[in-house]
Design an enzyme around this catalytic site. Sequence first.
Site, short mmCIF file in Angstrom:
data_model
loop_
_atom_site.label_atom_id
_atom_site.label_comp_id
_atom_site.label_asym_id
_atom_site.label_seq_id
_atom_site.Cartn_x
_atom_site.Cartn_y
_atom_site.Cartn_z
N SER A 241 3.88 -0.16 0.61
CA SER A 241 2.77 0.00 1.51
C SER A 241 3.05 -0.67 2.84
CB SER A 241 1.50 -0.60 0.90
OG SER A 241 1.66 -1.98 0.69
N CYS A 242 2.61 -0.03 3.90
CA CYS A 242 2.68 -0.56 5.26
C CYS A 242 1.64 0.19 6.07
CB CYS A 242 4.05 -0.36 5.90
SG CYS A 242 5.36 -1.45 5.30
N ASP A 243 1.33 -0.32 7.24
CA ASP A 243 0.44 0.39 8.15
C ASP A 243 0.94 0.21 9.58
OD1 ASP A 243 -2.14 1.33 6.59
OD2 ASP A 243 -1.62 -0.64 5.80
#
Length: 425
Positions: free
Chosen positions: A11-13
């Site tokens: 996960s990353c944003d």
Amino acid sequence: MASWSSDTPCSCDCFVSVPPASAIPAVIFAKNSDRPRDEVQEVVFVPAGTHAPGSRLQCTYIEVEQVSRTHAVILSRPSWLWGAEMGANEHGVCIGNEAVWTKEPVGEGEALLGMDLLRLALERSSSALEALRVITDLLARYGQGGSCREDPTPFCYHNTFLLADRTEAWVLETAGRLWAAQRIQEGARNISNQLSVGTDISAEHADLRTRALAQGWWDGQSTFDFAQVFSLTQQPVRMEAAKARFRAGQQLLQQQQGGITAEVMMGILRNKESGICMDSGGFRTTASMVSILPRDPTQPCVHFLTATPDPSRSVFKPFIFGAGAAQAPQVLSPTFGARDPVRTQPRFQTQVDRRHTLYLRHQVALGLIESEQDRGQQLRQKQRDLEQEGLEAARRLLAGEQVPPPQELGGLFQAFVERESQVYA
């Protein structure tokens, strides 16, 4: 295909604001890097360089041909690998990458990691569009692959990228060697571990639609939607969770349309309710970055980096390319040469301590913040004061109110790292 489990870091944003969404005439870039919770991320400055014809360059797993000249870069990277999760170069190009899984199979063979592609693009481009071309050319020649975590069990994925410069941004999404890209000339955009380029495709791989047609993923008649055609029918649990983060990110950007600043982006990166500020299971937000890229080419770009986990309890420190720019030793991890587990075969059979000085001191501070209310509040206030000082320095600089000599601008990050270290001493 590499195995996947519920606690796999995936996960990353990334976020970008292009005027008129920004409150000032500047592109604002931001990223949270979510990785295995004990992984150390360092901030590395690499000066511009010239290289002899025929030179080779060792990336994380494979060698590639070197170019004659590389640009100066500032990188936030997991300390065990060559590439980076996010970074910027001296020309105001910023890039962040994220993991995705698509209908194209993910092999375990070693090639270029998405993080290698990111660094190579920063070192070799002077605009977001040029960076996109660097990445897609390298993909065509070398492909992407190899384990993306420091663990004996291979973990592999494909990548999406958010690329920005002073004038625009691009979303580049890949499926193996195939890709599609969307140009962002105004407004705000985010990406979160899923394909999000739909029918609004600005550029694409020459064989993209042919492949989709041959595999029966697209009928050749309906409107071509890259995300719909190439996304997995059955998504892993955490990939499904990424959809909620993506929607939350969209909403947070929408709420601030026309008023987005570096401080607003920092607030979004610190948002725990949405999961954007990650602390779940075996992974968390291990480092964060926000950049101001002014439209006016005479104004410097200002990049804020944490070099420590959890942006809600870290300090964003300003970096500006200038004559005095140099490596801050407190955010540089130890090196292990030929004994490094990433270099020995088979890889990752042992573990080494990669914690840098600021990371170690920050971990002690986090413990105090959590366990001692009074002392913790004092530390948090000192962190906030230091960060506000950096933001105010950037505001004055961009407003033309305070223009220190280049060597002072280049040494800004080093000075703030030293002061943060003293806060935790």
